[in-house]
Design a protein around this motif. Structure first.
Motif, PDB file in Angstrom:
ATOM      1  N   GLY A 163       0.836  -1.206   0.000  1.00 44.43           N
ATOM      2  CA  GLY A 163       0.000   0.000   0.000  1.00 44.43           C
ATOM      3  C   GLY A 163       0.865   1.248   0.000  1.00 44.43           C
ATOM      4  O   GLY A 163       1.801   1.365  -0.781  1.00 44.43           O
ATOM      5  N   PHE A 164       0.605   2.155   0.920  1.00 41.51           N
ATOM      6  CA  PHE A 164       1.410   3.395   0.971  1.00 41.51           C
ATOM      7  C   PHE A 164       2.761   3.164   1.612  1.00 41.51           C
ATOM      8  O   PHE A 164       3.649   3.988   1.498  1.00 41.51           O
ATOM      9  CB  PHE A 164       0.654   4.477   1.753  1.00 41.51           C
ATOM     10  N   ASN A 165       2.879   2.074   2.320  1.00 42.00           N
ATOM     11  CA  ASN A 165       4.142   1.750   2.984  1.00 42.00           C
ATOM     12  C   ASN A 165       4.595   2.867   3.931  1.00 42.00           C
ATOM     13  O   ASN A 165       5.770   3.222   3.988  1.00 42.00           O
ATOM     14  CB  ASN A 165       5.207   1.476   1.909  1.00 42.00           C
ATOM     15  N   ILE A 166       3.656   3.424   4.625  1.00 41.99           N
ATOM     16  CA  ILE A 166       3.963   4.487   5.583  1.00 41.99           C
ATOM     17  C   ILE A 166       4.319   3.831   6.916  1.00 41.99           C
ATOM     18  O   ILE A 166       3.527   3.058   7.470  1.00 41.99           O
ATOM     19  CB  ILE A 166       2.754   5.448   5.752  1.00 41.99           C
ATOM     20  N   GLY A 167       5.511   4.143   7.413  1.00 43.25           N
ATOM     21  CA  GLY A 167       5.982   3.516   8.655  1.00 43.25           C
ATOM     22  C   GLY A 167       5.028   3.812   9.808  1.00 43.25           C
ATOM     23  O   GLY A 167       4.471   4.902   9.893  1.00 43.25           O
ATOM     24  N   GLN A 168       4.877   2.843  10.696  1.00 43.59           N
ATOM     25  CA  GLN A 168       3.962   3.057  11.836  1.00 43.59           C
ATOM     26  C   GLN A 168       4.362   4.270  12.663  1.00 43.59           C
ATOM     27  O   GLN A 168       3.519   4.977  13.194  1.00 43.59           O
ATOM     28  CB  GLN A 168       3.934   1.800  12.714  1.00 43.59           C
ATOM     29  N   ARG A 169       5.646   4.518  12.728  1.00 44.75           N
ATOM     30  CA  ARG A 169       6.105   5.677  13.505  1.00 44.75           C
ATOM     31  C   ARG A 169       5.732   6.995  12.848  1.00 44.75           C
ATOM     32  O   ARG A 169       5.893   8.071  13.434  1.00 44.75           O
ATOM     33  CB  ARG A 169       7.626   5.621  13.714  1.00 44.75           C
ATOM     34  N   HIS A 170       5.263   6.906  11.627  1.00 43.77           N
ATOM     35  CA  HIS A 170       4.824   8.114  10.911  1.00 43.77           C
ATOM     36  C   HIS A 170       3.302   8.248  10.935  1.00 43.77           C
ATOM     37  O   HIS A 170       2.721   8.985  10.158  1.00 43.77           O
ATOM     38  CB  HIS A 170       5.320   8.087   9.468  1.00 43.77           C
ATOM     39  N   ILE A 171       2.676   7.472  11.823  1.00 42.34           N
ATOM     40  CA  ILE A 171       1.216   7.530  11.938  1.00 42.34           C
ATOM     41  C   ILE A 171       0.874   7.927  13.376  1.00 42.34           C
ATOM     42  O   ILE A 171       1.392   7.346  14.330  1.00 42.34           O
ATOM     43  CB  ILE A 171       0.570   6.155  11.601  1.00 42.34           C
TER      44      ILE A 171
END
Ligand code: SAH
Length: 348
Positions: free
Chosen positions: A178-186
């Protein structure tokens, strides 16, 4: 018919299996969607028979951008997004040096009733599905033509009041396919639904949990946030401590400063006593004024004094940079319909 964006890879693979198609097609379809191809018929490595089958089973719902507002003071953009059932929500994209950040809405409206927040006026209409939250990112990313690398769940709605969909959205946004957005960036911001904080802790995610605290004692908090009648600050802090213990993640406490209400040195001292020794960070937000209440923004001197007091006691504190206030895109200014705001202005 199902919105395909509501499915994760495993679920789409499962559909392929039950429909006698090869599993690897699932990944191909998601690849197209994340490349902004939103019609099955344009997915030219998918056989026509499968494209037709997909058309009969699914739709890809990307909300329509009804209006884009660009801030003149910074590069914040607010998108008014319309879903096909006629509901409108607001999504905000902020440009920072470290990348683009999106503030997504999780519900149409909100039922939490915080006195200072525009999103809750008129209550909640419905939850957004995981795919509907995800499609805010897809629509915004296409509109700005750049990758979005950070997500804050701070638009309209209470994320923990729409727990299952929000959790699925987080996993989808984080997924490699998907967007591959790191959890730390959420970052997930909540007014503090205590049992759900314990439930979230069990997921053991690396996301940042932000708690809308806004007051250091129950009496004051009750005057600002109805949720304080349900859960005391003590219960909330205990839940946060357990969240920290389980995840090893620092919790953020949001504190919106209201002139003469919660911005005095007495409240600063109470806040210090409450938070001392907790792995946390305080984010001070000079309140954004909305016309439905009489809360006024703290003076910059008071903000500074509050900040200095907290930091002098070793509490890590930042003052949130106000973004997009000129387009009503700042915290607490998002509405479930821009018409709602416009009509009220005109006295309709
Ligand atoms: N429902 C969630 C997330 C949405 S609000 C929550 O309560 O946390 C995101 C943040 O903006 C919260 O900390 C909220 O309390 C704060 N906020 C709401 N209205 C505001 C206003 N008028 N000015 C400043 N911050 C506000």
């Amino acid at each position: 018919m199902i919105n395909i964006l509501d499915l994760n890879l495993q679920e789409l693979k499962h559909w392929m299996n039950t429909n006698k198609e090869s599993e690897f097609r699932a990944k191909q379809i998601f690849d197209w969607i994340y490349k902004n191809v939103w019609s099955f018929h344009d997915m030219n490595n998918i056989p026509t028979t499968l494209r037709n089958k997909l058309d009969n089973a699914f739709y890809i719902e990307i909300p329509e951008i009804i209006e884009t507002l660009k801030s003149e003071s910074d590069e914040t953009q607010k998108f008014l997004l319309g879903y096909k059932d006629g509901n409108v929500i607001e999504t905000v994209v902020m440009k920072y040096k470290h990348g683009n950040s999106i503030c997504v809405s999780t519900q149409i409206g909100c039922k939490m009733g915080c006195k200072f927040c525009a999103s809750t006026i008129g209550g909640v209409i419905r939850n957004l599905s995981s795919g509907e939250i995800l499609s805010q990112v897809l629509a915004a990313q296409k509109a700005i033509g750049e990758r979005i690398s950070n997500v804050v769940l701070m638009g309209s709605g209470e994320p923990l009041d729409n727990y299952e969909n929000v959790l699925k959205f987080i996993y989808l946004a984080n997924a490699e396919y998907g967007f591959n957005i790191g959890q730390r960036h959420i970052t997930l911001s909540t007014c503090g639904i205590v049992p759900k904080i314990y439930e979230l802790a069990e997921e053991d995610l690396q996301i940042t949990l932000a708690i809308s605290l806004h007051a250091p004692n129950d009496l004051l908090r009750k005057s600002m946030m109805p949720i304080a009648y349900k859960y005391s600050i003590e219960e909330l802090i205990t839940a946060c401590k357990s969240y920290i213990e389980k995840t090893n993640r620092r919790v953020t406490f949001e504190y919106s400063l209201v002139k003469g209400v919660n911005d005095g040195s007495e409240q600063a001292e109470q806040l210090i006593n409450l938070l001392r020794g907790i792995l946390c960070h305080v984010n001070l937000i000079p309140i954004n004024e909305i016309r439905e209440n009489s809360y006024e923004k703290s003076t910059s001197d008071n903000v500074k004094a509050f900040y200095n007091k907290l930091t002098s006691f070793g509490i890590e504190t930042t003052i949130r940079k106000e973004m997009g206030a000129d387009i009503n895109a700042a915290c607490g200014q998002l509405r479930r319909s821009y018409l709602q705001g416009e009509n009220e202005k005109k006295g309709v």
